[in-house]
Scaffold this motif. Sequence first.
Motif, PDB file in Angstrom:
ATOM      1  N   GLY A 226      52.733  62.290 -31.769  1.00  0.00           N
ATOM      2  CA  GLY A 226      51.651  62.689 -32.660  1.00  0.00           C
ATOM      3  C   GLY A 226      50.267  62.349 -32.146  1.00  0.00           C
ATOM      4  O   GLY A 226      49.269  62.917 -32.603  1.00  0.00           O
ATOM      5  N   LEU A 227      50.182  61.405 -31.197  1.00  0.00           N
ATOM      6  CA  LEU A 227      48.891  61.000 -30.627  1.00  0.00           C
ATOM      7  C   LEU A 227      48.711  61.489 -29.198  1.00  0.00           C
ATOM      8  O   LEU A 227      47.659  61.260 -28.600  1.00  0.00           O
ATOM      9  CB  LEU A 227      48.774  59.473 -30.648  1.00  0.00           C
ATOM     10  N   GLY A 228      49.719  62.154 -28.644  1.00  0.00           N
ATOM     11  CA  GLY A 228      49.721  62.454 -27.215  1.00  0.00           C
ATOM     12  C   GLY A 228      49.159  63.781 -26.789  1.00  0.00           C
ATOM     13  O   GLY A 228      49.236  64.134 -25.617  1.00  0.00           O
ATOM     14  N   ALA A 229      48.592  64.564 -27.689  1.00  0.00           N
ATOM     15  CA  ALA A 229      47.906  65.807 -27.347  1.00  0.00           C
ATOM     16  C   ALA A 229      48.810  66.784 -26.592  1.00  0.00           C
ATOM     17  O   ALA A 229      48.331  67.610 -25.822  1.00  0.00           O
ATOM     18  CB  ALA A 229      46.649  65.518 -26.520  1.00  0.00           C
ATOM     19  N   GLY A 230      50.126  66.680 -26.784  1.00  0.00           N
ATOM     20  CA  GLY A 230      51.046  67.646 -26.208  1.00  0.00           C
ATOM     21  C   GLY A 230      51.312  67.503 -24.727  1.00  0.00           C
ATOM     22  O   GLY A 230      51.859  68.419 -24.104  1.00  0.00           O
ATOM     23  N   VAL A 231      50.950  66.382 -24.117  1.00  0.00           N
ATOM     24  CA  VAL A 231      51.218  66.169 -22.695  1.00  0.00           C
ATOM     25  C   VAL A 231      52.190  65.013 -22.538  1.00  0.00           C
ATOM     26  O   VAL A 231      52.374  64.202 -23.440  1.00  0.00           O
ATOM     27  CB  VAL A 231      49.915  65.902 -21.901  1.00  0.00           C
ATOM     28  N   ARG A 232      52.815  64.919 -21.351  1.00  0.00           N
ATOM     29  CA  ARG A 232      53.772  63.853 -21.097  1.00  0.00           C
ATOM     30  C   ARG A 232      53.220  62.786 -20.169  1.00  0.00           C
ATOM     31  O   ARG A 232      53.668  61.653 -20.183  1.00  0.00           O
ATOM     32  CB  ARG A 232      55.057  64.429 -20.497  1.00  0.00           C
ATOM     33  N   ARG A 233      52.264  63.161 -19.301  1.00  0.00           N
ATOM     34  CA  ARG A 233      51.668  62.211 -18.353  1.00  0.00           C
ATOM     35  C   ARG A 233      50.150  62.376 -18.361  1.00  0.00           C
ATOM     36  O   ARG A 233      49.638  63.493 -18.380  1.00  0.00           O
ATOM     37  CB  ARG A 233      52.169  62.445 -16.930  1.00  0.00           C
ATOM     38  N   ARG A 234      49.460  61.250 -18.319  1.00  0.00           N
ATOM     39  CA  ARG A 234      48.002  61.251 -18.227  1.00  0.00           C
ATOM     40  C   ARG A 234      47.578  60.144 -17.262  1.00  0.00           C
ATOM     41  O   ARG A 234      48.133  59.042 -17.298  1.00  0.00           O
ATOM     42  CB  ARG A 234      47.362  61.008 -19.594  1.00  0.00           C
ATOM     43  N   ALA A 235      46.621  60.440 -16.409  1.00  0.00           N
ATOM     44  CA  ALA A 235      46.004  59.427 -15.546  1.00  0.00           C
ATOM     45  C   ALA A 235      44.542  59.306 -15.958  1.00  0.00           C
ATOM     46  O   ALA A 235      43.828  60.315 -16.020  1.00  0.00           O
ATOM     47  CB  ALA A 235      46.104  59.827 -14.080  1.00  0.00           C
ATOM     48  N   GLY A 241      35.547  57.935 -15.172  1.00  0.00           N
ATOM     49  CA  GLY A 241      35.734  58.676 -16.413  1.00  0.00           C
ATOM     50  C   GLY A 241      36.651  59.883 -16.261  1.00  0.00           C
ATOM     51  O   GLY A 241      36.826  60.647 -17.215  1.00  0.00           O
ATOM     52  N   GLU A 242      37.254  60.060 -15.089  1.00  0.00           N
ATOM     53  CA  GLU A 242      38.104  61.223 -14.864  1.00  0.00           C
ATOM     54  C   GLU A 242      39.463  61.049 -15.526  1.00  0.00           C
ATOM     55  O   GLU A 242      40.060  59.976 -15.487  1.00  0.00           O
ATOM     56  CB  GLU A 242      38.292  61.469 -13.373  1.00  0.00           C
ATOM     57  N   GLN A 243      39.965  62.135 -16.129  1.00  0.00           N
ATOM     58  CA  GLN A 243      41.305  62.164 -16.690  1.00  0.00           C
ATOM     59  C   GLN A 243      42.033  63.400 -16.180  1.00  0.00           C
ATOM     60  O   GLN A 243      41.450  64.471 -16.046  1.00  0.00           O
ATOM     61  CB  GLN A 243      41.268  62.189 -18.214  1.00  0.00           C
ATOM     62  N   LEU A 244      43.303  63.233 -15.885  1.00  0.00           N
ATOM     63  CA  LEU A 244      44.195  64.316 -15.494  1.00  0.00           C
ATOM     64  C   LEU A 244      45.437  64.248 -16.358  1.00  0.00           C
ATOM     65  O   LEU A 244      45.878  63.154 -16.729  1.00  0.00           O
ATOM     66  CB  LEU A 244      44.614  64.180 -14.033  1.00  0.00           C
ATOM     67  N   THR A 245      46.013  65.406 -16.677  1.00  0.00           N
ATOM     68  CA  THR A 245      47.281  65.434 -17.395  1.00  0.00           C
ATOM     69  C   THR A 245      48.216  66.431 -16.717  1.00  0.00           C
ATOM     70  O   THR A 245      47.791  67.253 -15.889  1.00  0.00           O
ATOM     71  CB  THR A 245      47.107  65.852 -18.870  1.00  0.00           C
ATOM     72  N   ASP A 246      49.480  66.380 -17.104  1.00  0.00           N
ATOM     73  CA  ASP A 246      50.434  67.302 -16.523  1.00  0.00           C
ATOM     74  C   ASP A 246      50.265  68.724 -17.041  1.00  0.00           C
ATOM     75  O   ASP A 246      50.972  69.639 -16.599  1.00  0.00           O
ATOM     76  CB  ASP A 246      51.870  66.814 -16.737  1.00  0.00           C
TER      77      ASP A 246
END
Length: 380
Positions: A226-235, A241-246
């Motif tokens: 419910g808090l994960g914004a629909g992704v499984r991995r985040r860096a 300030g950079e963020q990446l997701t799967d």
Amino acid sequence: MRYLGSRTGREALVQVGARALSTSTLIADIAALRRDFGDRAAVLVETVQLRRRALAKLPGSAQWLFTDAALQQATAATVAAHRARRLAGRTVHDATCSIGAELAALKDHAEFVLGTDIDAVRLAMARHNVGPSVPLCRADALRPVTSDAVIVADPARRDASGRRFDPRAYAPPLDDLLEVLRGRDFAVKCAPGIDFTAVEAMGFDGEVEITSMRGSVREACLWSRGLGAGVRRRATVLDSGEQLTDADPDDCGVAPAGRWLIDPDGAVVRAGLVRHYAARHGLWQIDPDIAYLSGDRLPAGMRGFEVLEQLAFSERHLRQALWARRVGAVEILVRGVDVDPDVLRKRLRLRGPERASVLITRLGAKASSRATAFICRPSR
């Protein structure tokens, strides 16, 4: 604890804090303080020393109370603030609040925050550290005293014998905690090296966020679906300030090294998002199984290594190449090969006025793979 928080204790801490307590003065300082404070000298000295150690990790904690173990596990203020921003506007229950490091960040962002802990001493320290505005009570994280709040938890990963690497040996055990939190929104802090497969086997189906700061991977955080914004991995790289997701594009190619080699941030590598990082920055992989990336242009703000020479790796060939370049100081980075950089550096017996970076990796698959060294000039 009661003494340290009293007016007498606070005044004593000011007096102790005026002493150097350095390696060269510690014995004499403790002897003098024992004359003034008797058996309480030891706890006063320890508290002052912990406060000094804490300042880099927890700015603004100059008057806090700590235990050594609690300070070691306390979340760095910058990391805690990042998590708190993701929970802005929510009601949050820190179920393992310890000395209050997470609470200090959460109270600035959450709609409402409360803290609980099973350890009465740490709970009393949290009261001292975060002040009277945050409700606190003693409770077991496996028996949450809230029903609708977002749960934040940081299971203990150390005991008297050292680090606990098995998440089922955390306190509380991670599998038990995830079972208790099933169906709730939560953020659970874990060791950065946690086995993702083992966590999934415990029934976790949310987002794993890997966070780094100052070039070091600090933690993995398990965010409920419910808090994960629909992704499984985040860096998350807090320095930039950079963020990446799967969910980001990962269409990068594989090709020989170009002008620059790039070693992605540890959070990117640990989260398995190397290809996503390459696609975002116009880079390519030099091997599909190795995290080193390459490009003909170094993206702005990124540290890279300009390739001067590429050679099949052997100590003899590398030594000859570095001697020919009059290299006397070398930074050695390794991926995919069994080489100890510190041992290799000594064995190279370098001398000369120049500096260089050497990246050693394995290129190719199975029988055709080969250890390769790149002699480079670092961008900074």
